[in-house]
Motif scaffolding. Structure first.
Motif, PDB file in Angstrom:
ATOM      1  N   LEU A 295      -3.282  -8.571  32.204  1.00 48.69           N
ATOM      2  CA  LEU A 295      -4.082  -8.714  33.406  1.00 48.69           C
ATOM      3  C   LEU A 295      -3.843  -7.493  34.290  1.00 48.69           C
ATOM      4  O   LEU A 295      -2.696  -7.175  34.632  1.00 48.69           O
ATOM      5  CB  LEU A 295      -3.704  -9.983  34.174  1.00 48.69           C
ATOM      6  CG  LEU A 295      -4.533 -10.256  35.426  1.00 48.69           C
ATOM      7  CD1 LEU A 295      -6.004 -10.476  35.066  1.00 48.69           C
ATOM      8  CD2 LEU A 295      -3.978 -11.465  36.167  1.00 48.69           C
ATOM      9  N   LEU A 296      -4.934  -6.842  34.626  1.00 50.81           N
ATOM     10  CA  LEU A 296      -4.899  -5.665  35.487  1.00 50.81           C
ATOM     11  C   LEU A 296      -5.286  -6.080  36.897  1.00 50.81           C
ATOM     12  O   LEU A 296      -6.312  -6.712  37.103  1.00 50.81           O
ATOM     13  CB  LEU A 296      -5.890  -4.614  34.967  1.00 50.81           C
ATOM     14  CG  LEU A 296      -6.123  -3.393  35.853  1.00 50.81           C
ATOM     15  CD1 LEU A 296      -4.844  -2.559  35.962  1.00 50.81           C
ATOM     16  CD2 LEU A 296      -7.271  -2.564  35.316  1.00 50.81           C
ATOM     17  N   THR A 297      -4.454  -5.706  37.850  1.00 49.40           N
ATOM     18  CA  THR A 297      -4.772  -5.923  39.258  1.00 49.40           C
ATOM     19  C   THR A 297      -5.004  -4.560  39.888  1.00 49.40           C
ATOM     20  O   THR A 297      -4.212  -3.637  39.682  1.00 49.40           O
ATOM     21  CB  THR A 297      -3.614  -6.642  39.988  1.00 49.40           C
ATOM     22  OG1 THR A 297      -3.381  -7.891  39.330  1.00 49.40           O
ATOM     23  CG2 THR A 297      -3.955  -6.886  41.440  1.00 49.40           C
ATOM     24  N   LEU A 298      -6.088  -4.450  40.632  1.00 52.39           N
ATOM     25  CA  LEU A 298      -6.395  -3.231  41.385  1.00 52.39           C
ATOM     26  C   LEU A 298      -6.362  -3.599  42.861  1.00 52.39           C
ATOM     27  O   LEU A 298      -6.875  -4.657  43.252  1.00 52.39           O
ATOM     28  CB  LEU A 298      -7.785  -2.704  41.047  1.00 52.39           C
ATOM     29  CG  LEU A 298      -8.047  -2.282  39.614  1.00 52.39           C
ATOM     30  CD1 LEU A 298      -8.544  -3.453  38.788  1.00 52.39           C
ATOM     31  CD2 LEU A 298      -9.079  -1.177  39.589  1.00 52.39           C
ATOM     32  N   PHE A 299      -5.785  -2.721  43.681  1.00 52.70           N
ATOM     33  CA  PHE A 299      -5.670  -2.984  45.109  1.00 52.70           C
ATOM     34  C   PHE A 299      -5.994  -1.711  45.887  1.00 52.70           C
ATOM     35  O   PHE A 299      -5.390  -0.666  45.649  1.00 52.70           O
ATOM     36  CB  PHE A 299      -4.257  -3.467  45.449  1.00 52.70           C
ATOM     37  CG  PHE A 299      -4.065  -3.785  46.899  1.00 52.70           C
ATOM     38  CD1 PHE A 299      -4.577  -4.948  47.442  1.00 52.70           C
ATOM     39  CD2 PHE A 299      -3.392  -2.908  47.730  1.00 52.70           C
ATOM     40  CE1 PHE A 299      -4.410  -5.237  48.788  1.00 52.70           C
ATOM     41  CE2 PHE A 299      -3.219  -3.186  49.075  1.00 52.70           C
ATOM     42  CZ  PHE A 299      -3.733  -4.352  49.607  1.00 52.70           C
ATOM     43  N   CYS A 300      -6.955  -1.806  46.792  1.00 51.35           N
ATOM     44  CA  CYS A 300      -7.341  -0.679  47.644  1.00 51.35           C
ATOM     45  C   CYS A 300      -6.465  -0.715  48.891  1.00 51.35           C
ATOM     46  O   CYS A 300      -6.464  -1.694  49.631  1.00 51.35           O
ATOM     47  CB  CYS A 300      -8.819  -0.810  48.017  1.00 51.35           C
ATOM     48  SG  CYS A 300      -9.404   0.504  49.108  1.00 51.35           S
ATOM     49  N   ARG A 301      -5.749   0.379  49.151  1.00 49.83           N
ATOM     50  CA  ARG A 301      -4.784   0.422  50.244  1.00 49.83           C
ATOM     51  C   ARG A 301      -5.402   0.903  51.553  1.00 49.83           C
ATOM     52  O   ARG A 301      -4.771   1.644  52.303  1.00 49.83           O
ATOM     53  CB  ARG A 301      -3.617   1.314  49.835  1.00 49.83           C
ATOM     54  CG  ARG A 301      -2.897   0.788  48.599  1.00 49.83           C
ATOM     55  CD  ARG A 301      -1.748   1.643  48.214  1.00 49.83           C
ATOM     56  NE  ARG A 301      -0.777   1.661  49.317  1.00 49.83           N
ATOM     57  CZ  ARG A 301       0.318   2.395  49.308  1.00 49.83           C
ATOM     58  NH1 ARG A 301       0.583   3.166  48.291  1.00 49.83           N
ATOM     59  NH2 ARG A 301       1.139   2.366  50.335  1.00 49.83           N
TER      60      ARG A 301
ATOM     61  N   VAL B 109      -8.745  -7.962  36.545  1.00 47.32           N
ATOM     62  CA  VAL B 109      -9.569  -7.721  35.367  1.00 47.32           C
ATOM     63  C   VAL B 109      -8.725  -7.984  34.126  1.00 47.32           C
ATOM     64  O   VAL B 109      -7.664  -7.366  33.956  1.00 47.32           O
ATOM     65  CB  VAL B 109     -10.098  -6.259  35.342  1.00 47.32           C
ATOM     66  CG1 VAL B 109     -10.950  -6.020  34.102  1.00 47.32           C
ATOM     67  CG2 VAL B 109     -10.882  -5.945  36.607  1.00 47.32           C
ATOM     68  N   PRO B 110      -9.163  -8.882  33.237  1.00 48.78           N
ATOM     69  CA  PRO B 110      -8.422  -9.093  31.993  1.00 48.78           C
ATOM     70  C   PRO B 110      -8.424  -7.829  31.142  1.00 48.78           C
ATOM     71  O   PRO B 110      -9.379  -7.044  31.182  1.00 48.78           O
ATOM     72  CB  PRO B 110      -9.204 -10.206  31.287  1.00 48.78           C
ATOM     73  CG  PRO B 110     -10.100 -10.789  32.314  1.00 48.78           C
ATOM     74  CD  PRO B 110     -10.339  -9.731  33.346  1.00 48.78           C
ATOM     75  N   VAL B 111      -7.360  -7.647  30.388  1.00 58.95           N
ATOM     76  CA  VAL B 111      -7.270  -6.552  29.425  1.00 58.95           C
ATOM     77  C   VAL B 111      -7.211  -7.181  28.043  1.00 58.95           C
ATOM     78  O   VAL B 111      -6.368  -8.041  27.777  1.00 58.95           O
ATOM     79  CB  VAL B 111      -6.031  -5.670  29.692  1.00 58.95           C
ATOM     80  CG1 VAL B 111      -5.827  -4.669  28.558  1.00 58.95           C
ATOM     81  CG2 VAL B 111      -6.178  -4.955  31.027  1.00 58.95           C
ATOM     82  N   ILE B 112      -8.138  -6.770  27.189  1.00 59.45           N
ATOM     83  CA  ILE B 112      -8.211  -7.272  25.817  1.00 59.45           C
ATOM     84  C   ILE B 112      -8.378  -6.064  24.900  1.00 59.45           C
ATOM     85  O   ILE B 112      -9.181  -5.171  25.179  1.00 59.45           O
ATOM     86  CB  ILE B 112      -9.397  -8.253  25.641  1.00 59.45           C
ATOM     87  CG1 ILE B 112      -9.229  -9.452  26.586  1.00 59.45           C
ATOM     88  CG2 ILE B 112      -9.516  -8.702  24.193  1.00 59.45           C
ATOM     89  CD1 ILE B 112     -10.428 -10.386  26.621  1.00 59.45           C
ATOM     90  N   ASP B 113      -7.601  -6.036  23.839  1.00 57.68           N
ATOM     91  CA  ASP B 113      -7.634  -4.921  22.888  1.00 57.68           C
ATOM     92  C   ASP B 113      -7.378  -3.588  23.582  1.00 57.68           C
ATOM     93  O   ASP B 113      -7.991  -2.562  23.253  1.00 57.68           O
ATOM     94  CB  ASP B 113      -8.960  -4.872  22.122  1.00 57.68           C
ATOM     95  CG  ASP B 113      -9.148  -6.083  21.218  1.00 57.68           C
ATOM     96  OD1 ASP B 113      -8.132  -6.619  20.722  1.00 57.68           O
ATOM     97  OD2 ASP B 113     -10.310  -6.500  21.003  1.00 57.68           O
ATOM     98  N   GLY B 114      -6.494  -3.592  24.577  1.00 58.50           N
ATOM     99  CA  GLY B 114      -6.088  -2.360  25.244  1.00 58.50           C
ATOM    100  C   GLY B 114      -7.084  -1.781  26.230  1.00 58.50           C
ATOM    101  O   GLY B 114      -6.910  -0.654  26.688  1.00 58.50           O
ATOM    102  N   ARG B 115      -8.134  -2.558  26.578  1.00 58.11           N
ATOM    103  CA  ARG B 115      -9.172  -2.060  27.498  1.00 58.11           C
ATOM    104  C   ARG B 115      -9.514  -3.139  28.528  1.00 58.11           C
ATOM    105  O   ARG B 115      -9.464  -4.321  28.217  1.00 58.11           O
ATOM    106  CB  ARG B 115     -10.453  -1.717  26.734  1.00 58.11           C
ATOM    107  CG  ARG B 115     -10.305  -0.605  25.722  1.00 58.11           C
ATOM    108  CD  ARG B 115     -11.617  -0.307  25.017  1.00 58.11           C
ATOM    109  NE  ARG B 115     -12.746  -0.104  25.905  1.00 58.11           N
ATOM    110  CZ  ARG B 115     -13.033   1.030  26.548  1.00 58.11           C
ATOM    111  NH1 ARG B 115     -12.250   2.079  26.387  1.00 58.11           N
ATOM    112  NH2 ARG B 115     -14.083   1.121  27.334  1.00 58.11           N
TER     113      ARG B 115
END
Length: 144
Positions: free
Chosen positions: A43-49, A108-114
């Motif tokens: 699981l990828l987390t993105l955060f705008c600072r 954003v889920p990560v599946i197969d390295g993407r």
């Protein structure tokens, strides 16, 4: 059989220069970093600072979609309203309101390295100020 999974994590910060107001696609930079972490699933987390910029997932095929979103946000939070907060100019408070509407974090889920985005989806940094800025986006990946 041992079913315990060892999770790994990795984090970084992207510095994204923006030319000013608009939705600026950062999918390529994010995908490149995720691929470099060597994790297959996670699981990828993105955060705008920032409080006058934000993040969104949106269509990446038709530029008109992004233009329409910017125009709609300008109608919802216009610069000519009587805001009490205008320390940095007439686009300051509208930028904060647009950030509230669009949000500063994504998962954003990560599946197969993407990142597991749909066919027409891209990750966008939404710059709500007129002037160019250098925006910091923190990425955190938890996976295996």
């Amino acid at each position: 059989m041992d079913w315990r999974m060892t999770l790994r994590q990795s984090a970084t910060e992207l510095l994204i220069p923006t030319p000013g107001r608009g939705l600026h696609e950062i999918t390529r930079e994010v995908t490149r970093w995720v691929a470099g972490q060597g994790m297959n699933t996670g699981l990828l987390t993105l955060f705008c600072r920032h409080t006058s910029a934000s993040l969104t997932v949106q269509e990446n095929a038709a530029a008109e979609v992004r233009d329409d979103i910017v125009r709609w946000l300008d109608r919802v939070a216009p610069e000519d309203a009587a805001y009490a907060h205008d320390d940095e100019g007439p686009d300051d408070m509208p930028a904060h309101l647009k950030s509230v509407l669009t949000g500063v974090s994504l998962s954003v889920p990560v599946i197969d390295g993407r990142p597991a985005l749909g066919t027409w989806q891209g990750i966008y940094l939404c710059e709500h100020r007129r002037a160019p800025h250098r925006r910091r986006i923190t990425l955190h990946l938890l996976g295996d």
